[in-house]
Design a protein around this motif. Sequence first.
Motif, PDB file in Angstrom:
ATOM      1  N   SER A 145       0.814  -1.215   0.000  1.00 39.80           N
ATOM      2  CA  SER A 145       0.000   0.000   0.000  1.00 39.80           C
ATOM      3  C   SER A 145       0.849   1.267   0.000  1.00 39.80           C
ATOM      4  N   ALA A 146       2.152   1.129   0.145  1.00 36.53           N
ATOM      5  CA  ALA A 146       3.038   2.295   0.211  1.00 36.53           C
ATOM      6  C   ALA A 146       3.232   2.884  -1.183  1.00 36.53           C
ATOM      7  N   PRO A 147       3.422   4.193  -1.269  1.00 33.70           N
ATOM      8  CA  PRO A 147       3.696   4.814  -2.570  1.00 33.70           C
ATOM      9  C   PRO A 147       5.118   4.513  -3.026  1.00 33.70           C
ATOM     10  N   MET A 148       5.311   4.526  -4.308  1.00 32.74           N
ATOM     11  CA  MET A 148       6.664   4.393  -4.841  1.00 32.74           C
ATOM     12  C   MET A 148       7.475   5.646  -4.476  1.00 32.74           C
ATOM     13  N   PRO A 149       8.783   5.516  -4.316  1.00 32.24           N
ATOM     14  CA  PRO A 149       9.601   6.687  -3.968  1.00 32.24           C
ATOM     15  C   PRO A 149       9.664   7.677  -5.117  1.00 32.24           C
ATOM     16  N   THR A 150       9.759   8.943  -4.765  1.00 34.70           N
ATOM     17  CA  THR A 150       9.829   9.995  -5.784  1.00 34.70           C
ATOM     18  C   THR A 150      10.759  11.107  -5.303  1.00 34.70           C
ATOM     19  N   GLY A 151      11.181  11.938  -6.238  1.00 33.93           N
ATOM     20  CA  GLY A 151      11.824  13.202  -5.914  1.00 33.93           C
ATOM     21  C   GLY A 151      13.205  13.135  -5.318  1.00 33.93           C
ATOM     22  N   ALA A 152      13.962  12.086  -5.575  1.00 36.45           N
ATOM     23  CA  ALA A 152      15.322  12.009  -5.024  1.00 36.45           C
ATOM     24  C   ALA A 152      16.321  12.598  -6.016  1.00 36.45           C
ATOM     25  N   THR A 153      17.380  13.152  -5.478  1.00 37.98           N
ATOM     26  CA  THR A 153      18.465  13.693  -6.305  1.00 37.98           C
ATOM     27  C   THR A 153      19.738  12.936  -5.978  1.00 37.98           C
ATOM     28  N   CYS A 154      20.381  12.423  -6.975  1.00 37.73           N
ATOM     29  CA  CYS A 154      21.584  11.620  -6.747  1.00 37.73           C
ATOM     30  C   CYS A 154      22.593  11.916  -7.847  1.00 37.73           C
ATOM     31  N   GLU A 155      23.761  12.393  -7.460  1.00 34.99           N
ATOM     32  CA  GLU A 155      24.835  12.669  -8.411  1.00 34.99           C
ATOM     33  C   GLU A 155      25.759  11.454  -8.454  1.00 34.99           C
ATOM     34  N   LEU A 156      25.617  10.663  -9.511  1.00 34.60           N
ATOM     35  CA  LEU A 156      26.452   9.468  -9.626  1.00 34.60           C
ATOM     36  C   LEU A 156      27.852   9.839 -10.091  1.00 34.60           C
ATOM     37  N   PRO A 157      28.876   9.311  -9.430  1.00 34.92           N
ATOM     38  CA  PRO A 157      30.245   9.613  -9.870  1.00 34.92           C
ATOM     39  C   PRO A 157      30.572   8.864 -11.161  1.00 34.92           C
ATOM     40  N   ASP A 158      31.510   9.400 -11.924  1.00 35.85           N
ATOM     41  CA  ASP A 158      31.981   8.693 -13.115  1.00 35.85           C
ATOM     42  C   ASP A 158      32.657   7.395 -12.688  1.00 35.85           C
ATOM     43  N   LEU A 159      32.463   6.360 -13.477  1.00 37.30           N
ATOM     44  CA  LEU A 159      32.969   5.032 -13.126  1.00 37.30           C
ATOM     45  C   LEU A 159      34.102   4.617 -14.053  1.00 37.30           C
ATOM     46  N   ASP A 160      35.242   4.323 -13.460  1.00 37.92           N
ATOM     47  CA  ASP A 160      36.379   3.750 -14.185  1.00 37.92           C
ATOM     48  C   ASP A 160      36.349   2.251 -13.923  1.00 37.92           C
ATOM     49  N   VAL A 161      35.950   1.469 -14.934  1.00 35.36           N
ATOM     50  CA  VAL A 161      35.729   0.038 -14.715  1.00 35.36           C
ATOM     51  C   VAL A 161      37.004  -0.710 -14.365  1.00 35.36           C
ATOM     52  N   ASP A 162      38.166  -0.146 -14.681  1.00 33.45           N
ATOM     53  CA  ASP A 162      39.427  -0.833 -14.400  1.00 33.45           C
ATOM     54  C   ASP A 162      39.967  -0.537 -13.000  1.00 33.45           C
ATOM     55  N   SER A 163      39.310   0.329 -12.269  1.00 36.80           N
ATOM     56  CA  SER A 163      39.792   0.748 -10.954  1.00 36.80           C
ATOM     57  C   SER A 163      38.899   0.183  -9.853  1.00 36.80           C
ATOM     58  N   ASP A 164      39.500  -0.591  -8.957  1.00 38.36           N
ATOM     59  CA  ASP A 164      38.739  -1.104  -7.807  1.00 38.36           C
ATOM     60  C   ASP A 164      38.222   0.043  -6.938  1.00 38.36           C
ATOM     61  N   ALA A 165      39.061   1.064  -6.744  1.00 37.49           N
ATOM     62  CA  ALA A 165      38.658   2.197  -5.908  1.00 37.49           C
ATOM     63  C   ALA A 165      37.473   2.940  -6.524  1.00 37.49           C
ATOM     64  N   SER A 166      37.443   3.048  -7.840  1.00 40.66           N
ATOM     65  CA  SER A 166      36.337   3.722  -8.503  1.00 40.66           C
ATOM     66  C   SER A 166      35.038   2.921  -8.344  1.00 40.66           C
TER      67      SER A 166
END
Length: 359
Positions: A145-166
């Motif tokens: 019965s809960a509403p779906m989430p809305t209105g969030a802001t998220c800045e995703l960092p750039d991903l370097d697939v070869d870097s574990d730290a990234s």
Amino acid sequence: MENPPGERTGSEDPPPERTGPWVAPGSAAAPRGLPSAPPPFPGPPPPQGPATGPWPPPYHQGWVPQPGWPPPRPRRSGARNVLFSTAVALTVAGAALAASVVVLVSTPREDPPTGGADLALYYDRNLTGVPEPASVDLVDHPLYSAPMPTGATCELPDLDVDSDASWLEFAEVTGECLDTLWAPVLNGLGLFPEAPEVGVSGSAPGSVPIDPDAYVLGYYEPDPLRITVVLPSVRTVDAGVPPQDRELIWFALMAHEYGHHIQNAAGMFELTHASVGEDSDQEMLRRSELQAECLAGAGMRAITGDEDALRVVNTYLNGGGDLDSHGSAANRSHWFEQGWSQETVDGCNTYDAESSRVS
């Protein structure tokens, strides 16, 4: 074949121990003065002026009681010394209880105040019984019965697939974003779960067999509470992903695993996986996995709002072959789109869906 619980596939130090004897605060009795009357004859009168030397000052060092005189009455050490003596003979907890009893017995009882509410009218004897264990209905759950989430802001960092730290940074930022996104929904149901830890790993769990032609991209564990991204697998799959769509696709992976966290907070995850064993029907597991995919669709819409993201995820993450544990490619895409398009979590009720929709 069965997957590890929650796996995603694709094509206050303790307090220090008390040492030493326990001494009740304030247990040492304050010295009492001697009677001001002079001692019986014989003997000189007591010295005048303030007392000096050890306490109490003797009246006469050579004085002794005369034969036939009654012995002096013993000094009273005070109530606190009595309590201290009791405390020495008991444990710490027992001493505290004894002190309370002495206070209660020796304190005059006051007349109860008049007026005010009679609390006995509000006493429910049923509260003294052991509460019944909570039951969880997978088909008719309050979560739906809960509403779906809305209105969030998220800045995703750039991903370097070869870097574990990234990868670790991307997973951690995404995890925090999903915590923020779903908190109002869960809190509205009275649920305040601890946020899962997020990490990366160089290998998939090998204790449970998985679909032989599938990669384990990530998995969720309720204990310890953790979401893990399997780096060798995501790097292999990422080789076929357009670079401009990389962050969207791997956000969808994290959103799927977080969907299992929502199930766990609602008591549904454990109930589902408790019924999944070596001889069990895989359909129950597919219902759980497809529901997590549906919740991932809801998270993706709330974060991106871009319908092109729906196409990208269903093409590169949900496309491909069918999986016994996660359902057909068509059903994975269907439930992801369900989460994207529905207004309440009831749109993700895979447990009430026909078998053809969870095949």
